[in-house]
Design a protein around this motif. Structure first.
Motif, PDB file in Angstrom:
ATOM      1  N   GLN A   1       0.749  -0.998   0.051  1.00  0.00           N
ATOM      2  CA  GLN A   1       0.245  -0.154   0.055  1.00  0.00           C
ATOM      3  C   GLN A   1       0.721   0.992   0.003  1.00  0.00           C
ATOM      4  O   GLN A   1       0.697   2.046  -0.723  1.00  0.00           O
ATOM      5  CB  GLN A   1      -1.036  -0.010   1.071  1.00  0.00           C
ATOM      6  N   ALA A   2       1.932   1.422   0.733  1.00  0.00           N
ATOM      7  CA  ALA A   2       2.995   2.316   0.950  1.00  0.00           C
ATOM      8  C   ALA A   2       3.344   2.663  -0.720  1.00  0.00           C
ATOM      9  O   ALA A   2       3.668   3.910  -1.157  1.00  0.00           O
ATOM     10  CB  ALA A   2       3.971   2.287   1.610  1.00  0.00           C
ATOM     11  N   LEU A   3       3.428   1.524  -1.597  1.00  0.00           N
ATOM     12  CA  LEU A   3       4.067   1.934  -2.901  1.00  0.00           C
ATOM     13  C   LEU A   3       2.802   2.298  -4.004  1.00  0.00           C
ATOM     14  O   LEU A   3       2.693   2.292  -5.198  1.00  0.00           O
ATOM     15  CB  LEU A   3       4.621   0.651  -3.391  1.00  0.00           C
ATOM     16  N   ASN A   4       1.563   2.306  -3.327  1.00  0.00           N
ATOM     17  CA  ASN A   4       0.283   2.258  -4.355  1.00  0.00           C
ATOM     18  C   ASN A   4       0.126   1.267  -5.163  1.00  0.00           C
ATOM     19  O   ASN A   4      -0.243   1.650  -6.334  1.00  0.00           O
ATOM     20  CB  ASN A   4       0.343   3.830  -4.794  1.00  0.00           C
ATOM     21  N   ALA A   5       0.626   0.192  -5.055  1.00  0.00           N
ATOM     22  CA  ALA A   5       0.412  -1.055  -5.774  1.00  0.00           C
ATOM     23  C   ALA A   5      -0.925  -1.756  -5.780  1.00  0.00           C
ATOM     24  O   ALA A   5      -1.173  -2.422  -4.808  1.00  0.00           O
ATOM     25  CB  ALA A   5       1.736  -2.254  -5.321  1.00  0.00           C
ATOM     26  N   PRO A   6      -1.365  -1.672  -6.874  1.00  0.00           N
ATOM     27  CA  PRO A   6      -2.507  -2.613  -6.904  1.00  0.00           C
ATOM     28  C   PRO A   6      -2.404  -3.970  -6.485  1.00  0.00           C
ATOM     29  O   PRO A   6      -1.400  -4.614  -7.235  1.00  0.00           O
ATOM     30  CB  PRO A   6      -3.346  -2.408  -8.188  1.00  0.00           C
TER      31      PRO A   6
ATOM     32  N   VAL B   1       6.198   0.056 -10.073  1.00  0.00           N
ATOM     33  CA  VAL B   1       5.842   1.275  -9.587  1.00  0.00           C
ATOM     34  C   VAL B   1       6.859   2.165  -9.018  1.00  0.00           C
ATOM     35  O   VAL B   1       7.959   1.751  -9.038  1.00  0.00           O
ATOM     36  CB  VAL B   1       4.765   1.062  -8.378  1.00  0.00           C
TER      37      VAL B   1
ATOM     38  N   PRO C   1       9.367   5.341  -3.405  1.00  0.00           N
ATOM     39  CA  PRO C   1       9.085   6.619  -2.744  1.00  0.00           C
ATOM     40  C   PRO C   1      10.454   7.283  -2.827  1.00  0.00           C
ATOM     41  O   PRO C   1      11.488   6.850  -2.713  1.00  0.00           O
ATOM     42  CB  PRO C   1       9.069   6.208  -1.094  1.00  0.00           C
TER      43      PRO C   1
ATOM     44  N   GLY D   1      -1.235   3.789   2.748  1.00  0.00           N
ATOM     45  CA  GLY D   1      -1.852   3.584   1.495  1.00  0.00           C
ATOM     46  C   GLY D   1      -3.326   3.319   1.262  1.00  0.00           C
ATOM     47  O   GLY D   1      -3.976   3.096   2.068  1.00  0.00           O
ATOM     48  N   PRO D   2      -3.679   3.207  -0.331  1.00  0.00           N
ATOM     49  CA  PRO D   2      -4.970   2.807  -0.570  1.00  0.00           C
ATOM     50  C   PRO D   2      -5.359   1.548  -0.345  1.00  0.00           C
ATOM     51  O   PRO D   2      -4.594   0.577  -0.300  1.00  0.00           O
ATOM     52  CB  PRO D   2      -5.058   3.411  -2.259  1.00  0.00           C
TER      53      PRO D   2
ATOM     54  N   PRO E   1      -6.477  -2.389  -1.688  1.00  0.00           N
ATOM     55  CA  PRO E   1      -5.930  -3.167  -2.681  1.00  0.00           C
ATOM     56  C   PRO E   1      -7.155  -3.591  -3.599  1.00  0.00           C
ATOM     57  O   PRO E   1      -8.520  -3.224  -3.283  1.00  0.00           O
ATOM     58  CB  PRO E   1      -5.430  -4.382  -2.084  1.00  0.00           C
TER      59      PRO E   1
END
Length: 130
Positions: A43-48, A104, A107, A119-120, A122
């Motif tokens: 999530q910290a990498l905004n990776a789905p 991705v 940071p 993060g967002p 998944p």
């Protein structure tokens, strides 16, 4: 397809999802610290990513470990290949290698281990393995 529907479902989930995490609990409610740390790194990498809770049926863990030849949970797969568990994912996150593996942006600045609530959300995946 084999005569093992659980193993077949696991293999299909790995094939169908570019990034999939087999974990204890869900990304919104991890059931162990190792799963929480792994989710936080993704999530910290905004990776789905897709996630499967292995807790509803002990056969999921058994078949997953037999398929991956990896004994511990969580297990992260990228592009159909096992990346590793929490320690490996955390080390890869801190070195920037995880962002590269996931394709991705890393940071800015040196990476620190992410907080468990970063993060967002998944991508969702229905646990069809139970």
């Amino acid at each position: 397809m084999s005569d093992n529907p659980i193993r077949d479902a696991i293999a299909e989930a790995i094939r169908e999802n570019q990034v999939i995490l087999f974990m204890k609990g869900t990304p919104d409610a991890p059931a162990c610290g190792f799963s929480a740390r792994t989710v936080a790194a993704l999530q910290a990498l905004n990776a789905p990513f897709a996630a499967v809770d292995i807790l509803p049926d002990p056969r999921i863990r058994q078949e997953l470990s037999a398929l991956s030849d990896w004994p511990t949970i969580p297990q992260l797969f990228v592009g159909g290949e096992l990346v590793g568990g929490c320690d490996i994912v955390t080390e890869m996150y801190e070195s920037g290698e995880l962002a590269e593996t996931l394709g991705v942006d890393a940071p800015a600045g040196p990476a620190e281990a992410p907080a468990a609530d970063a993060g967002p959300a998944p991508l969702g995946i229905e646990n069809r393995l139970s």
